[in-house]
Motif scaffolding. Structure first.
Motif, PDB file in Angstrom:
ATOM      1  N   HIS A 132     -12.326  -6.404   9.242  1.00  0.00           N
ATOM      2  CA  HIS A 132     -11.206  -5.880  10.037  1.00  0.00           C
ATOM      3  C   HIS A 132     -10.928  -4.422   9.645  1.00  0.00           C
ATOM      4  CE1 HIS A 132      -7.571  -5.983  12.440  1.00  0.00           C
ATOM      5  NE2 HIS A 132      -6.913  -5.481  11.406  1.00  0.00           N
ATOM      6  N   ALA A 133     -10.896  -4.156   8.355  1.00  0.00           N
ATOM      7  CA  ALA A 133     -10.662  -2.789   7.879  1.00  0.00           C
ATOM      8  C   ALA A 133     -11.789  -1.855   8.323  1.00  0.00           C
ATOM      9  CB  ALA A 133     -10.532  -2.780   6.356  1.00  0.00           C
ATOM     10  N   LEU A 134     -13.022  -2.328   8.265  1.00  0.00           N
ATOM     11  CA  LEU A 134     -14.161  -1.519   8.696  1.00  0.00           C
ATOM     12  C   LEU A 134     -14.050  -1.171  10.175  1.00  0.00           C
ATOM     13  CD1 LEU A 134     -16.926  -0.231   8.101  1.00  0.00           C
ATOM     14  CD2 LEU A 134     -17.960  -2.458   8.620  1.00  0.00           C
ATOM     15  N   CYS A 135     -13.677  -2.150  10.986  1.00  0.00           N
ATOM     16  CA  CYS A 135     -13.510  -1.887  12.424  1.00  0.00           C
ATOM     17  C   CYS A 135     -12.447  -0.828  12.660  1.00  0.00           C
ATOM     18  CB  CYS A 135     -13.157  -3.176  13.161  1.00  0.00           C
ATOM     19  SG  CYS A 135     -14.550  -4.303  13.339  1.00  0.00           S
ATOM     20  N   GLN A 136     -11.364  -0.902  11.902  1.00  0.00           N
ATOM     21  CA  GLN A 136     -10.313   0.109  12.039  1.00  0.00           C
ATOM     22  C   GLN A 136     -10.811   1.477  11.588  1.00  0.00           C
ATOM     23  OE1 GLN A 136      -7.016  -1.698   9.905  1.00  0.00           O
ATOM     24  NE2 GLN A 136      -6.041  -2.225  11.851  1.00  0.00           N
ATOM     25  N   ASP A 137     -11.531   1.518  10.466  1.00  0.00           N
ATOM     26  CA  ASP A 137     -12.063   2.785   9.956  1.00  0.00           C
ATOM     27  C   ASP A 137     -13.042   3.425  10.934  1.00  0.00           C
ATOM     28  OD1 ASP A 137     -10.573   2.414   7.657  1.00  0.00           O
ATOM     29  OD2 ASP A 137     -12.291   1.808   6.420  1.00  0.00           O
ATOM     30  N   LEU A 138     -13.844   2.597  11.597  1.00  0.00           N
ATOM     31  CA  LEU A 138     -14.844   3.105  12.537  1.00  0.00           C
ATOM     32  C   LEU A 138     -14.275   3.364  13.927  1.00  0.00           C
ATOM     33  CD1 LEU A 138     -17.886   0.840  11.585  1.00  0.00           C
ATOM     34  CD2 LEU A 138     -17.495   3.238  10.951  1.00  0.00           C
ATOM     35  N   GLY A 139     -13.055   2.926  14.140  1.00  0.00           N
ATOM     36  CA  GLY A 139     -12.438   3.126  15.450  1.00  0.00           C
ATOM     37  C   GLY A 139     -13.031   2.247  16.528  1.00  0.00           C
TER      38      GLY A 139
END
Length: 70
Positions: free
Chosen positions: A11-18
């Motif tokens: 979830h955090a990765l998806c947010q970081d990658l936009g």
């Protein structure tokens, strides 16, 4: 516990990658929850689910679409 940590990290990765969400594309909640029957049918028609190691059922795909908006 490891699975929960993995989901949180993804979830955090998806947010970081936009990674865009349905909301980011202007899709309202009412529209999103009206569309899954059509989207599930289109997913099965495309043949893509058969490419997975475990082929999901139509109900499982429907549940995934519901979780995406949350």
């Amino acid at each position: 516990m490891a699975a929960v940590l993995l989901v949180e990290a993804l979830h955090a990765l998806c947010q970081d990658l936009g990674v865009p969400t349905p909301q980011a594309h202007g899709i309202g909640k009412d529209d999103w929850f009206r569309l899954p029957p059509l989207m599930v049918e289109q997913a099965f028609t495309s043949g893509s689910p058969a490419d997975n190691p475990v082929v999901p059922t139509m109900d499982e795909i429907h549940d995934l679409y519901a979780q995406i908006y949350a």
